[in-house]
Write an enzyme that holds these catalytic residues in place. Structure first.
Site, short mmCIF file in Angstrom:
data_model
loop_
_atom_site.label_atom_id
_atom_site.label_comp_id
_atom_site.label_asym_id
_atom_site.label_seq_id
_atom_site.Cartn_x
_atom_site.Cartn_y
_atom_site.Cartn_z
N THR A 122 4.56 -3.84 44.94
CA THR A 122 5.46 -4.81 45.57
C THR A 122 6.59 -5.22 44.63
OG1 THR A 122 3.71 -5.63 46.99
CG2 THR A 122 5.51 -7.13 46.58
N SER A 175 -0.11 0.51 45.12
CA SER A 175 -1.26 0.66 44.22
C SER A 175 -2.53 1.04 44.98
CB SER A 175 -1.47 -0.58 43.37
OG SER A 175 -2.00 -1.64 44.11
N THR A 189 -0.33 -5.08 43.12
CA THR A 189 -1.39 -6.05 42.83
C THR A 189 -2.73 -5.69 43.46
OG1 THR A 189 -0.75 -7.43 44.70
CG2 THR A 189 0.22 -7.96 42.57
#
Ligand code: ASP
Length: 219
Positions: A38, A85, A119
């Site tokens: 992000t 991720s 994250t």
């Protein structure tokens, strides 16, 4: 590591030196390894906070969007991947671990390494690197909860705080670190607790290792 000492530790990342007091070549070297997430995401509008594409910006673009870093460190950026991720694999982990070990081994002038990362799996990557990086200089993972295109994007300050942590002598020997929302957490204990809030990274009853939020000035 002594848990009591760690719990009590507040990394005091003192005020930034005035840019005029240091020449660029005096500044410590930090490598920024970029993987996406992000923090490098872009949405259609500034209020697209949850609807955006991760990995839309390159690590170089993230760094140049934060000129304040130039008062803190010389930065070399390397693009390892540019993905969400959720798509990070063991192969990425191995590449990161090998690259970081090689940077530290071949370049003693490197103060630390920052990894920009999504994250959703930042804690898994941090944990793996905590087990596989064999140097005591800081390795700092950083992400953001709002994309780079968002109003009040948190990535730029998170990135500045990550670089400041990476050059801090007090961050040495603490294992791999995760920096978001002005907070420094240890890879061994940190976990993401909320999908949308910026205050999402928590280390349970063990607590965070420190803050990277002290007031500082660049004049
Ligand atoms: N989907 C994003 C990721 O790459 C979430 C984030 O970065 O916060 O993990």
């Amino acid at each position: 590591m002594n848990r009591v000492a760690l719990a009590a530790l507040t990394l005091s990342l003192g005020p930034g030196l005035p840019a005029s007091a240091q020449t660029t070549s005096d500044l410590p070297l930090v490598w920024v390894l970029s993987t996406g997430g992000t923090i490098s995401g872009r949405g259609a509008t500034s209020t697209s906070l949850a609807d955006y594409k991760s990995g839309a910006l390159l690590g170089e673009e993230l760094g140049s969007a934060v000129p304040e870093i130039q008062a803190v460190a010389r930065v070399k950026v390397e693009q390892i991947a540019n993905i969400s991720s959720t798509d990070i694999t063991v192969a990425h982990w191995l590449s990161l671990a090998k690259r970081i070990n090689s940077i530290f081994q071949s370049d003693p002038s490197t103060a630390g390494v920052v990894i920009t990362h999504g994250t959703n799996t930042i804690e898994e990557t941090a944990y793996f690197l905590n087990l596989t990086v064999k140097h005591d200089r800081p390795v700092v993972l950083v992400g953001s909860m709002r994309p780079a295109s968002a109003i009040s994007a948190d990535g730029p300050l998170n990135l500045l705080n990550a670089v400041r942590t990476a050059v801090s002598k007090e961050a040495r020997g603490k294992g791999v670190l995760v920096v978001l929302n002005d907070e420094i957490n240890g890879a061994r204990d940190v976990t993401k607790t909320n999908t949308y809030r910026v205050e999402t990274f928590r280390a349970g009853e063990l607590g965070l290792l420190g803050y990277a939020s002290r007031q500082w000035r660049v004049t």
